[in-house]
Motif scaffolding. Structure first.
Motif, PDB file in Angstrom:
ATOM      1  N   UNK A   1      27.349  15.948 125.443  1.00 48.46           N
ATOM      2  CA  UNK A   1      26.461  15.679 124.313  1.00 48.46           C
ATOM      3  C   UNK A   1      25.085  16.299 124.540  1.00 48.46           C
ATOM      4  N   UNK A   2      24.599  16.234 125.773  1.00 44.62           N
ATOM      5  CA  UNK A   2      23.293  16.820 126.074  1.00 44.62           C
ATOM      6  C   UNK A   2      23.327  18.338 125.910  1.00 44.62           C
ATOM      7  N   UNK A   3      24.397  18.967 126.397  1.00 42.44           N
ATOM      8  CA  UNK A   3      24.509  20.428 126.292  1.00 42.44           C
ATOM      9  C   UNK A   3      24.635  20.855 124.830  1.00 42.44           C
ATOM     10  N   UNK A   4      25.502  20.158 124.077  1.00 46.34           N
ATOM     11  CA  UNK A   4      25.661  20.518 122.666  1.00 46.34           C
ATOM     12  C   UNK A   4      24.391  20.228 121.878  1.00 46.34           C
ATOM     13  N   UNK A   5      23.680  19.170 122.262  1.00 45.30           N
ATOM     14  CA  UNK A   5      22.428  18.851 121.581  1.00 45.30           C
ATOM     15  C   UNK A   5      21.345  19.888 121.803  1.00 45.30           C
TER      16      UNK A   5
END
Length: 364
Positions: A42-46
Motif C-alpha cells: 500500500x505504501x509503494x502504490x500510494x
C-alpha cells in the motif's frame, strides 16, 4: 587502505540498513494489528501507483534534494549545518518578497529573480552562524539550531502583519498568475509524455537536478572544492598548505544556506504560489538524514531524497487507508533515519570485518 570497497560503503551498507529498518517497521505494524506485507504494498502504490501520487513523491523529493545538498556542502568542510529548516524558511521569505513586489513579465524571469532572492536570504541567515564559528569559535550546531527557532517568529510576524493577505490565514497574497512555474505535466507534455496535472511537482525538480550536478562539480572538480575537502579532513594540514579556515567556513556555509533557501523555488513559488506559515514542513531536518544516507554525495542524495519522498507520500496513503495514526507513520520514517544515520556503525562494522577477513584469506 579502505576497510571495504567503495561500492560496499555507498550501496551495501545503506541497503542493509534499509532492510533492517523495514523489518523493524514490519514488526511495529504487525503489533498494531495490520499485515506488514499489505502495508508495504500500500505504501509503494500510494507513492508510485499513479502519476498523481508520483507527482507528490517527486515534490517531496525535490525539497529533500535542496536541503540534503545544503547539509552535504557544509559537511565536507567539517561543519554540521542543522539550520536548513530556518534557512529554507527565510529563503521562502526572500522568494515571496521578490515575487510580490517585482512585476516579473514571465515565469522564467521570476524563477531567476525569486530563486536568487531565496538563495541570498538563505545564505544571509547562514552567514551569522558561520561568522560566529570562524571568528568566535561558537559551535555551528548550536548556533544553527538557535537560528532555526529565530526564523519562526520573524516570518510569523511578517505573515500576520506587513505582508499578510486579507483574511484570517497567516499568509501572503497569491503571486501573479503569469509567474507561476509550469508543473511537471506541462514539462513532460512538450515531449509527448502524458502525466497527471493534479500533483504539485513542478519545474523546481529540474533546478534541483541541476543543483546536484553543480554541487558535484564544485566539490570534486574545483580548487575551492578541493580546499573544502582538505579542510574537512584536517584543519591543521589545510592551514599548513596555506588554506584560510575563515574563508572556507564562510563560503561553505554561504553556499549551504543558499541551497537550503532555494527550496523555496519548489514549495513557495512552484506549489503554494505564496508564502504560508510552516511552509518548510520539516524538510530542513529530513535533509540531514538524506545527506547522511546519501554519504554526502549528490547522486546518493538524489536517491535518498527519492526514498524519503516515497516514505512521505506512501506514509500519507498508508495512514489514510489503514487508519494508522500519522504518528505511527512518523515512527516508521524515524526508524529509517535511525538505522541509516545513528546506527550506521551497527551495520558497517560487521561488513568491514567481513571484507578484512576476506583480504587476509586472499593474502595467504
Amino acid at each position: 587502505m579502505n576497510k571495504m570497497p567503495n561500492w560496499a560503503d555507498t550501496i551495501l551498507v545503506p541497503l542493509l540498513s534499509l532492510l533492517l529498518a523495514a523489518v523493524i517497521s514490519g514488526v511495529v505494524i504487525a503489533l498494531i494489528g495490520h499485515n506488514p506485507i499489505y502495508a508495504l504494498k500500500l505504501m509503494v502504490s500510494g507513492a508510485l501507483g499513479t502519476s498523481t501520487n508520483f507527482s507528490y513523491t517527486l515534490y517531496y523529493a525535490t525539497n529533500f534534494i535542496f536541503t540534503g545538498l545544503a547539509v552535504a556542502v557544509a559537511y565536507h568542510a567539517r561543519m554540521f549545518n542543522i539550520g536548513g529548516e530556518g534557512q529554507a524558511y527565510i529563503g521562502g521569505l526572500g522568494a515571496a518578497l521578490a515575487c510580490l513586489y517585482i512585476p516579473w513579465p514571465h515565469w522564467t524571469l521570476a524563477l531567476i529573480g525569486g530563486g536568487l532572492a531565496a538563495a541570498i536570504f538563505g545564505a544571509a541567515w547562514a552567514a551569522i552562524p558561520a561568522y560566529l564559528q570562524a571568528k568566535r569559535g561558537s559551535h555551528i550546531v548550536i548556533t544553527t539550531i538557535m537560528f532555526n527557532y529565530m526564523s519562526y517568529p520573524v516570518v510569523n510576524y511578517l505573515l500576520n502583519g506587513p505582508i499578510k493577505a486579507e483574511g484570517m490565514e497567516p499568509a501572503t497574497p497569491s503571486f501573479a498568475a503569469e509567474i507561476a512555474l509550469p508543473n511537471l505535466s506541462a514539462i513532460l507534455g512538450t515531449f509527448g509524455i502524458a502525466f497527471s496535472d493534479r500533483g504539485p511537482a513542478n519545474f523546481a525538480l529540474v533546478i534541483a537536478l541541476l543543483a546536484c550536478v553543480g554541487v558535484w562539480i564544485l566539490i570534486w572538480r574545483t580548487k575551492l572544492g578541493y580546499e573544502t575537502r582538505a579542510f574537512g579532513e584536517s584543519e591543521s594540514a589545510a592551514k599548513y598548505a596555506g588554506i584560510n579556515p575563515t574563508k572556507i567556513i564562510m563560503i561553505a556555509m554561504l553556499i549551504s544556506g543558499a541551497l537550503a533557501g532555494m527550496m523555496a523555488i519548489n514549495n513557495v513559488m512552484g506549489e503554494a504560489e505564496r508564502l504560508v506559515l510552516n511552509a518548510v514542513e520539516g524538510a530542513g531536518f529530513i535533509g540531514i538524514a538524506v545527506a547522511l544516507m546519501g554519504r554526502n554525495h549528490p547522486l546518493g542524495i538524489l536517491i535518498a531524497a527519492l526514498l524519503f519522498g516515497i516514505l512521505y507520500q506512501g506514509g500519507a496513503e498508508l495512514s489514510a487507508e489503514l487508519r494508522i495514526p500519522r504518528e505511527m507513520v512518523t515512527v516508521i520514517q524515524a526508524l529509517v533515519i535511525l538505522f541509516t544515520g545513528a546506527l550506521d556503525n551497527m551495520v558497517r562494522m560487521p561488513i568491514e570485518k567481513l571484507f578484512l577477513s576476506l583480504r587476509r584469506k586472499e593474502a595467504k
